[in-house]
Design an enzyme around this catalytic site. Sequence first.
Site, short mmCIF file in Angstrom:
data_model
loop_
_atom_site.label_atom_id
_atom_site.label_comp_id
_atom_site.label_asym_id
_atom_site.label_seq_id
_atom_site.Cartn_x
_atom_site.Cartn_y
_atom_site.Cartn_z
N ALA A 1 5.67 -65.84 53.55
CA ALA A 1 5.73 -66.92 54.26
C ALA A 1 4.31 -67.38 54.41
CB ALA A 1 6.40 -66.87 55.37
N ASN A 2 3.33 -66.88 53.94
CA ASN A 2 1.82 -67.05 54.25
C ASN A 2 1.32 -68.22 53.23
OD1 ASN A 2 1.73 -64.68 52.65
ND2 ASN A 2 -0.19 -65.48 52.24
N GLY B 1 2.50 -71.28 49.65
CA GLY B 1 3.56 -71.60 48.96
C GLY B 1 4.80 -72.05 49.22
N TYR C 1 8.95 -60.56 34.31
CA TYR C 1 9.14 -61.43 35.26
C TYR C 1 10.56 -62.16 35.19
CZ TYR C 1 8.95 -65.74 38.03
OH TYR C 1 9.16 -66.56 39.14
#
Length: 299
Positions: free
Chosen positions: A21-22, A24, A165
């Site tokens: 949550a820090n 993007g 990915y």
Amino acid sequence: MRWTTEQIADQSGKTFLVTGANSGLGLVTARELAAKGGHVIMAVRNLGKGERAAAGIRGSVEVRHVDLADLDTVRALAADLHAGPTGIDVLVNNAGIMMPPRQLSAQGHELQFAANHLGHFALTLLLLDLIRERVVTVSSTMHKRGRIHYDDLDGGKRYSPMAFYAQSKFANVLFGLELHRRLRQAGDARRSLIAHPGYSDTNLQTAGPTGVAKAFMRIGNKVFAQSAEQGALNQLYAAVDPRAESGQFIGPDGFGENRGWPTVVQPIKPAEDEADAKRLWELSERLTGVRLSSADLRR
């Protein structure tokens, strides 16, 4: 219908846990939920960056540490939250890494599979007894290129940053749908949804890749990507809108699902394979040491 944050109802009294949550999509998600009165637990790998991000949010937030690629920190976060005074209404499994050179996690798993899937799998099951309403797992259109490399899960035989990915994002869909099925089979009314942001401009595309891939991603973000604010609408809709149903996959309504407004989209058919989902679930239980308890399901 063009769904926007203006359609988010008052979230006062609700607690949200958002991983990554820090920055993007996670930061946008935390900011909008806090703005609507929700209390947001910002689960981040770097506490300093998390605290700086939290300082720019108006509303009730707290910062907790977790490195989704390290299962020890996942267990520690879950233990801390169990010791706290309140439950969690919505868990947003947002954190992720994209296309780094081959690396192994603290427990020896391929890093993308560890952070994007195994960490969120373990966190969800460890917190399930605290979760009151729903789980949202963030995937990607890249899940369409994915499959589970059961014979080479750590990429030791052959590693491609993009392929692994895609594997992790494919795993997100298998997991989200299987959690939905298990909740329903138990008569549990809580919801499991999946969301993806389309092609959104965040640091995800440039933090992991190196060399030519990083340069290509940087150009693509400037030319083709929509904003993080637009991309985050999909997971916000999945997290709070009462019309969002368990088992749904929410993504942009534009061409190729790359841009646009939240709508229900379809995963690729292999991601709906129940046998493969069960196989991945059982593998994930073995690799994490975390199992779904019948006591965690609510009838």
